[in-house]
Design an enzyme around this catalytic site. Sequence first.
Site, PDB file in Angstrom:
ATOM      1  N   GLY A 272      17.500  22.249  25.188  1.00 44.84           N
ATOM      2  CA  GLY A 272      17.091  21.324  24.154  1.00 44.84           C
ATOM      3  C   GLY A 272      18.246  20.556  23.557  1.00 44.84           C
ATOM      4  O   GLY A 272      19.410  20.754  23.903  1.00 44.84           O
ATOM      5  N   CYS A 323       8.971  17.796  31.724  1.00 42.24           N
ATOM      6  CA  CYS A 323       9.485  16.755  30.838  1.00 42.24           C
ATOM      7  C   CYS A 323       9.436  15.377  31.477  1.00 42.24           C
ATOM      8  O   CYS A 323       9.415  14.372  30.772  1.00 42.24           O
ATOM      9  CB  CYS A 323      10.904  17.087  30.427  1.00 42.24           C
ATOM     10  SG  CYS A 323      12.004  17.348  31.814  1.00 42.24           S
ATOM     11  N   SER A 621      -4.004  34.948  72.828  1.00 42.50           N
ATOM     12  CA  SER A 621      -2.998  36.015  72.774  1.00 42.50           C
ATOM     13  C   SER A 621      -1.917  35.871  73.838  1.00 42.50           C
ATOM     14  O   SER A 621      -0.720  35.907  73.516  1.00 42.50           O
ATOM     15  CB  SER A 621      -3.686  37.383  72.872  1.00 42.50           C
ATOM     16  OG  SER A 621      -4.497  37.611  71.734  1.00 42.50           O
ATOM     17  N   ASP A 624       0.190  32.800  72.870  1.00 40.29           N
ATOM     18  CA  ASP A 624       1.049  33.070  71.717  1.00 40.29           C
ATOM     19  C   ASP A 624       2.243  33.916  72.128  1.00 40.29           C
ATOM     20  O   ASP A 624       3.388  33.640  71.747  1.00 40.29           O
ATOM     21  CB  ASP A 624       0.254  33.798  70.634  1.00 40.29           C
ATOM     22  CG  ASP A 624      -0.727  32.891  69.913  1.00 40.29           C
ATOM     23  OD1 ASP A 624      -0.616  31.667  70.074  1.00 40.29           O
ATOM     24  OD2 ASP A 624      -1.590  33.408  69.184  1.00 40.29           O
ATOM     25  N   ASP A 727     -14.151  28.715  66.292  1.00 44.41           N
ATOM     26  CA  ASP A 727     -12.718  28.575  65.996  1.00 44.41           C
ATOM     27  C   ASP A 727     -12.273  27.137  66.248  1.00 44.41           C
ATOM     28  O   ASP A 727     -11.594  26.514  65.419  1.00 44.41           O
ATOM     29  CB  ASP A 727     -11.918  29.549  66.862  1.00 44.41           C
ATOM     30  CG  ASP A 727     -10.439  29.582  66.493  1.00 44.41           C
ATOM     31  OD1 ASP A 727     -10.100  29.237  65.344  1.00 44.41           O
ATOM     32  OD2 ASP A 727      -9.621  29.974  67.344  1.00 44.41           O
ATOM     33  N   HIS A 811     -10.450  36.460  65.229  1.00 43.14           N
ATOM     34  CA  HIS A 811     -10.050  35.277  64.471  1.00 43.14           C
ATOM     35  C   HIS A 811     -11.176  34.244  64.360  1.00 43.14           C
ATOM     36  O   HIS A 811     -11.443  33.719  63.277  1.00 43.14           O
ATOM     37  CB  HIS A 811      -8.819  34.639  65.123  1.00 43.14           C
ATOM     38  CG  HIS A 811      -8.350  33.403  64.436  1.00 43.14           C
ATOM     39  ND1 HIS A 811      -7.894  33.397  63.128  1.00 43.14           N
ATOM     40  CD2 HIS A 811      -8.285  32.116  64.865  1.00 43.14           C
ATOM     41  CE1 HIS A 811      -7.554  32.162  62.786  1.00 43.14           C
ATOM     42  NE2 HIS A 811      -7.781  31.375  63.821  1.00 43.14           N
TER      43      HIS A 811
END
Length: 954
Positions: A272, A323, A621, A624, A727, A811
Amino acid sequence: MMSSSLVSGKRVAVPSAAKPCAAVPLPRVAGRRTAARVVCEAAPSGAAPASPKAEAAAPVAAAPATPHAEVKKERAPATDEALTELKALLKRAQTAQAQYSTYTQEQVDEIFRAAAEAANAARIPLAKMAVEETRMGVAEDKVVKNHFASEFIYNKYKHTKTCGVIEHDPAGGIQKVAEPVGVIAGIVPTTNPTSTAIFKSLLSLKTRNALVLCPHPRAAKSTIAAARIVRDAAVAAGAPPNIISWVETPSLPVSQALMQATEINLILATGGPAMVRAAYSSGNPSLGVGAGNTPALIDETADVAMAVSSILLSKTFDNGVICASEQSVVVVAKAYDAVRTEFVRRGAYFLTEDDKVKVRAGVVVDGKLNPNIVGQSIPKLAALFGIKVPQGTKVLIGEVEKIGPEEALSQEKLCPILAMYRAPDYDHGVKMACELIMYGGAGHTSVLYTNPLNNAHIQQYQSAVKTVRILINTPASQGAIGDLYNFHLDPSLTLGCGTWGSTSVSTNVGPQHLLNIKTVTARRENMLWFRVPPKIYFKGGCLEVALTDLRGKSRAFIVTDKPLFDMGYADKVTHILDSINVHHQVFYHVTPDPTLACIEAGLKEILEFKPDVIIALGGGSPMDAAKIMWLMYECPDTRFDGLAMRFMDIRKRVYEVPELGKKATMVCIPTTSGTGSEVTPFSVVTDERLGAKYPLADYALTPSMAIVDPQLVLNMPKKLTAWGGIDALTHALESYVSICATDYTKGLSREAISLLFKYLPRAYANGSNDYLAREKVHYAATIAGMAFANAFLGICHSMAHKLGAAYHVPHGLANAALISHVIRYNATDMPAKQAAFPQYEYPTAKQDYADLANMLGLGGNTVDEKVIKLIEAVEELKAKVDIPPTIKEIFNDPKVDADFLANVDALAEDAFDDQCTGANPRYPLMADLKQLYLDAHAAPILPVKTLEFFSKIN
C-alpha cells in the site's frame, strides 16, 4: 491447456482503509540518507482479516480502534532481539549472494527452471492456503495467478541472458554486461501472498540476486510456504542455501528495519501507499508500484458484446481484488443502451436508487474504503449491503454521474462492483476517463473499447490519459500483466506507474530492472496452428500400400497387445515388412491403460533392437505406449514428471521436448475406432505406483504416419464399438467448443459428429455385415482426432480421466456418462468463469451447440431448445448402443457408489488439475466439477428442463 486470467501484484491506492503514513525525514548518517520514520493511523476495529488497503498498505496489522474514532499511533521500534536476528539473516543472504554471483548462465538457468517447476506443481495447495489464511478471493483464480507466476515468467525469460556479456554488437560497438544488484528486500501483500512471492523469487534467482522476503503478518503462512518451495527447489538444483530467505515473524518495525538496512541493495516493494512511501524514503534504491482506479471507455464503434465480455472476465477474476481491473465504465451515449442491455444479459445487476444508497454506505465507512468488502463474492456483498440481487449475478453496477470524494462508487472498490457513466460524446468520455484516472489511479492502467481501425479515437485517447498501460479492446486484469493478450508487453506481477503514480518505473517490472539494463522486445502475435502427421493413409486394404512406403528402412519394432497378437494382426504387418526386406521384432505386452513399467519393458527391447521404424498396432493403449517408448528412445534424458507437467499454453510450457524422428519413424495403425491417437500429439499413461493417469501432450509426439484401414476394425466387439464411438463423439463435441477451436478444426469436428450420429448405431447393430458403417465410424474417429489434436478437449475428458483411473471405468464409457452434463454446463452466455485467453471474443458455446443441432436437423426454435435437442440426441445415441445413462448404473455396485460419493471432492480437485480443463469454454470451479460428478451419478439427465447451472462462488 491453457487456461486461465491473472493479477498484477500491487496493493496501493487512495483513499485507503488506513490513513496514509507520514514520512518524517531523519538526518543523514555517514553520507547516506537514512529512512523516514513511518507513523500510521489505525484502521477501524472489527475489520476482517482480509482488509483492503490497511491490510495491504504495510506488512503489519493495524492497532485496534473504535469504529468512529481515528487513533494516531506511533509504532514501537523493533526489539534488539529482532534486529539481531535480522542482521544475521541479512549476513547469510550477503554470503549466499556473493557465492551465487559467480555462477554461470547455465547454472542459473537450471536453478531458475527447477524453481519454476516446483512452484508450478504447488499452485493449487498454495492457492487454497492463501484463501484460507486471508479470506480473500477465489482459490481457483489464485491457482491461475500461481500458474502465471511460474509458467509464464519462466517461459518469457528462460532464454534471457542475465550473466556477464548479454549483448554484443560489433558493428555498433555496443556491449552490455549484466551484474546482479546484490541483496533484495521483497515486501509481499495479503492480496497476492503466494504468486507475488513466487514472482519475486524467480526474478531474483534469474538475476543472481539474493532475496529476503517480508510477508504480511496475516498472510505469513502462505507466503513463507511459497518461498520455501522455491528456495528448496533452487538449493536442490545447486543454489546456495540462503539465496531465498524470509522474516519468520514479520511486523511493521521489522519491515522498516529491513528496508533501511545497509545490507539491502534494492527494495522490491509491493504493498500500500504507506509501505511504498517507506520504501522510497528508506535510503535504498526501490522499485515500487502505484495505485489503480482503471476506467474502461466504450465508444460508439466498439463491439459491445466483446467489450462487456472482456470487462466481466476481468472484473470477476478473484472477486475483483485485482488492482488493474476495471473500476468504472464510461460509455458514449450512442452505445449506452446497448451496453447496459448486454451487461444485464450477461449477469450484471444494476443497482436501484435505494440500492445505491446502501452500497455507498457499505463501500465507504468513515471516509475510508470498507475493508470488509475486499475480494468478497456477490452473495456476501449483497448480505453486507442489505440488498437483494438475482441468483447468478456476476457484478453490481451503479449508474452514477459524479467523480471524486462525493461519489463513493467512483473510487477503487476491490470487489465485483462497477460504476457506470454516460458520456454525451467521445470527447466528454475521454475527459471523464482522465478524471477517474487522476482520482486515485494516476499512471496505472486504462482501457479503450473501439473499432481496431478507429485510429483517430485511439490516438486521442492515448494522448490524453496519464497511464503507462493503455489497453485497446483488452480485459484490464489480464491485459495489464502482459503476455496474454499481447506478447509485446512483458509478463509481470509488479506494475510500475511512472511519475504519475509516484513510482520509479513506468513499465512492467522484469529481470532488466534487477540488473539496471534497458531492453526492447519485438511484438509477437498469438499464432494459431494445425499439425497432423505428414502422411495419413485411408481406405479399405490400404495397409499394404502404406507400409511399402517404409521401403529402405531396415528394422521395425512393432508395439501391440497380446489379444491382437494372438489373433494374427501382427502377422498382417510383418508379412508386408518381409516383402520389403525390413527386419522386425514384436512387443505384445501392452495392457489396457499402459503403465510406466510396461513402457520401460518395451523401451529395454527397443534399445537392444535399435529400430529405425516404430509401429504401433492396436487401440489407444498400444499407440499411447509406443509414443512414449519412441520419445524415450530418441530422447533418453526426458523426464516423465516434466512431460506430465500441466501447462496453460502448449507453446509456453516449462518443460520442452525436442522434435522427434531423428532415430525412428513413428507409424500408428488403429485397430479400434475411437481414440484418434494415430493423428494426435497426446498419450495417456498410468503411474501404477500412484494409481494416477497422466494425459501427456506435446506436438513432438505426433506420429510420422497414420494408416487408417477399415478392414482392421470389421470384427470389433460390440462394447468396444459403442465405447470407442462415443469417445470419438466426445472428442468432436469438446473440440468444437474448445477455447482453441478454429475454422480449421471446426469443420473436422462437424464432419465427425455427422458421421457418428448416422453410422455408429448401424456399426454397433450390424458389425462386420455393414462395411460402410464400419468404414465411416473408423474415419470419424480419425477426423475427430485431427480436430482435438489442434483444438484440445475440455472438462468431460478431465473428469473421465479421473473417474477411469479411480474406478477402472473404460475411457469411452466414462466420457459417455459425463458428456451430456458437460454440454448443459457449457451452454451459457454468462459463465461464472472464462478461460484466460480464448480464441473467441466472447462466449459462444451455447450457439455452437445450437449450430450442431441445426446441422443434425434436430429442430427447436430457440437456442436453448436446440441445445436441449442436442443433449436428447446424444442420450438417444447412447441408448441405441446400450450405454447406461448414469455412473451409478455403470458401477452397478453399492460399495463402489459409496466410495465414489466419499471421494468426489478429491476427484473434482484432480479433474480441475487435469490438462484438458484449461481449454473448456466455461472455466470450472472445483465445486462445479463436483456437482457435475454428482449429477451424472445420480439420475439420467433426461428430461432436460433448463440449461441453468449456477456456480457456487463463496
